[in-house]
Motif scaffolding. Structure first.
Motif, PDB file in Angstrom:
ATOM      1  N   ARG A   2       0.853  -1.176   0.000  1.00 55.34           N
ATOM      2  CA  ARG A   2       0.000   0.000   0.000  1.00 55.34           C
ATOM      3  C   ARG A   2       0.891   1.228   0.000  1.00 55.34           C
ATOM      4  NH1 ARG A   2      -4.999   1.419   1.443  1.00 55.34           N
ATOM      5  NH2 ARG A   2      -5.535  -0.650   2.181  1.00 55.34           N
ATOM      6  N   TRP A   4       0.565   4.734   1.426  1.00 57.37           N
ATOM      7  CA  TRP A   4      -0.291   5.514   2.305  1.00 57.37           C
ATOM      8  C   TRP A   4      -0.581   6.864   1.667  1.00 57.37           C
ATOM      9  CZ3 TRP A   4      -2.369   2.602   5.763  1.00 57.37           C
ATOM     10  CH2 TRP A   4      -1.656   1.531   6.304  1.00 57.37           C
ATOM     11  N   GLN A  16       5.789   1.861   9.917  1.00 60.80           N
ATOM     12  CA  GLN A  16       5.050   2.122   8.687  1.00 60.80           C
ATOM     13  C   GLN A  16       5.842   3.037   7.747  1.00 60.80           C
ATOM     14  OE1 GLN A  16       3.493   1.724  11.643  1.00 60.80           O
ATOM     15  NE2 GLN A  16       2.484  -0.153  10.952  1.00 60.80           N
ATOM     16  N   CYS A 111      -7.242   4.841   4.295  1.00 61.13           N
ATOM     17  CA  CYS A 111      -5.931   4.623   4.914  1.00 61.13           C
ATOM     18  C   CYS A 111      -6.003   4.799   6.431  1.00 61.13           C
ATOM     19  CB  CYS A 111      -4.893   5.574   4.323  1.00 61.13           C
ATOM     20  SG  CYS A 111      -4.406   5.176   2.634  1.00 61.13           S
ATOM     21  N   ASN A 113      -8.611   4.341   8.317  1.00 61.86           N
ATOM     22  CA  ASN A 113      -9.332   3.176   8.843  1.00 61.86           C
ATOM     23  C   ASN A 113      -8.438   1.951   8.878  1.00 61.86           C
ATOM     24  OD1 ASN A 113     -11.697   4.624   9.261  1.00 61.86           O
ATOM     25  ND2 ASN A 113     -12.538   4.093   7.256  1.00 61.86           N
ATOM     26  N   ASN A 114      -7.626   1.778   7.843  1.00 61.50           N
ATOM     27  CA  ASN A 114      -6.700   0.653   7.786  1.00 61.50           C
ATOM     28  C   ASN A 114      -5.725   0.717   8.959  1.00 61.50           C
ATOM     29  OD1 ASN A 114      -4.049  -0.658   6.932  1.00 61.50           O
ATOM     30  ND2 ASN A 114      -5.419  -1.373   5.311  1.00 61.50           N
ATOM     31  N   LEU A 115      -5.174   1.883   9.230  1.00 62.89           N
ATOM     32  CA  LEU A 115      -4.252   2.046  10.357  1.00 62.89           C
ATOM     33  C   LEU A 115      -4.977   1.814  11.683  1.00 62.89           C
ATOM     34  CD1 LEU A 115      -2.320   5.164   9.051  1.00 62.89           C
ATOM     35  CD2 LEU A 115      -1.331   2.901   9.452  1.00 62.89           C
ATOM     36  N   GLU A 117      -7.575  -0.048  12.257  1.00 59.85           N
ATOM     37  CA  GLU A 117      -7.815  -1.488  12.415  1.00 59.85           C
ATOM     38  C   GLU A 117      -6.556  -2.236  12.848  1.00 59.85           C
ATOM     39  OE1 GLU A 117      -9.491  -2.711   8.678  1.00 59.85           O
ATOM     40  OE2 GLU A 117     -11.349  -1.595   9.034  1.00 59.85           O
ATOM     41  N   LYS A 118      -5.402  -1.689  12.545  1.00 57.87           N
ATOM     42  CA  LYS A 118      -4.136  -2.276  12.979  1.00 57.87           C
ATOM     43  C   LYS A 118      -3.764  -1.805  14.395  1.00 57.87           C
ATOM     44  CE  LYS A 118      -2.003  -2.274   8.313  1.00 57.87           C
ATOM     45  NZ  LYS A 118      -2.595  -3.434   7.802  1.00 57.87           N
ATOM     46  N   GLY A 119      -4.624  -0.984  14.996  1.00 58.19           N
ATOM     47  CA  GLY A 119      -4.362  -0.477  16.333  1.00 58.19           C
ATOM     48  C   GLY A 119      -3.437   0.737  16.362  1.00 58.19           C
ATOM     49  N   ILE A 120      -3.285   1.375  15.202  1.00 60.36           N
ATOM     50  CA  ILE A 120      -2.381   2.526  15.106  1.00 60.36           C
ATOM     51  C   ILE A 120      -3.204   3.806  15.184  1.00 60.36           C
ATOM     52  CG2 ILE A 120      -0.757   3.755  13.616  1.00 60.36           C
ATOM     53  CD1 ILE A 120      -0.058   0.933  12.459  1.00 60.36           C
ATOM     54  N   ARG A 121      -2.898   4.612  16.197  1.00 64.82           N
ATOM     55  CA  ARG A 121      -3.525   5.925  16.341  1.00 64.82           C
ATOM     56  C   ARG A 121      -2.499   6.959  15.906  1.00 64.82           C
ATOM     57  NH1 ARG A 121      -6.319   2.239  17.320  1.00 64.82           N
ATOM     58  NH2 ARG A 121      -7.873   1.973  18.933  1.00 64.82           N
TER      59      ARG A 121
END
Length: 125
Positions: A2, A4, A16, A111, A113-115, A117-121
């Motif tokens: 991906r 970003w 990332q 993007c 939302n993808n982050l 869902e990976k637990g990345i704030r």
């Protein structure tokens, strides 16, 4: 695989950001025009667009004190395993914002939302 959204680059966590650098290197090298649903849009543009995007990643890495191989700052460089582009054959496209038309507000949300869902704030959220 991906790329970003470019607005997220300054806020990407270290893994990332460095992963994005590796992804750009791969796409510029042997990965160029290898089909992948998430990044196929990259191949509808000149490789110069990918170089422009990659420079954003490199600049952010440098801002954070990370080192990159300066060879990647050359638009014709494709890595050790690929011959360089001939700049005369490469369509040099002007810098646009966003670099890729696909990187619109909907893609930005995708993007984020993808982050999430990976637990990345992200730090600005």
């Amino acid at each position: 695989m991906r790329l970003w959204h470019e607005e997220l680059i300054p806020n990407l966590p270290r893994p990332q950001l460095l992963g994005q650098h590796r992804e750009c290197c791969a796409l510029r090298g042997l990965g160029w025009e290898k089909k992948h649903a998430t990044v196929d849009y990259v191949f509808t543009h000149s490789p110069y667009k990918l170089y422009q995007y990659h420079l954003l990643v490199i600049e952010e890495m440098q801002r954070r004190g990370y080192k990159n191989d300066p060879l990647w700052e050359d638009p014709t460089y494709r890595g050790k395993a690929c011959p360089p582009y001939d700049l005369a054959d490469m369509k040099v496209e002007r810098l646009t914002k966003p670099i890729y038309p696909k990187h619109d507000t909907a893609y930005l949300e995708e993007c984020k939302n993808n982050l999430f869902e990976k637990g990345i704030r992200l730090s600005y959220e």
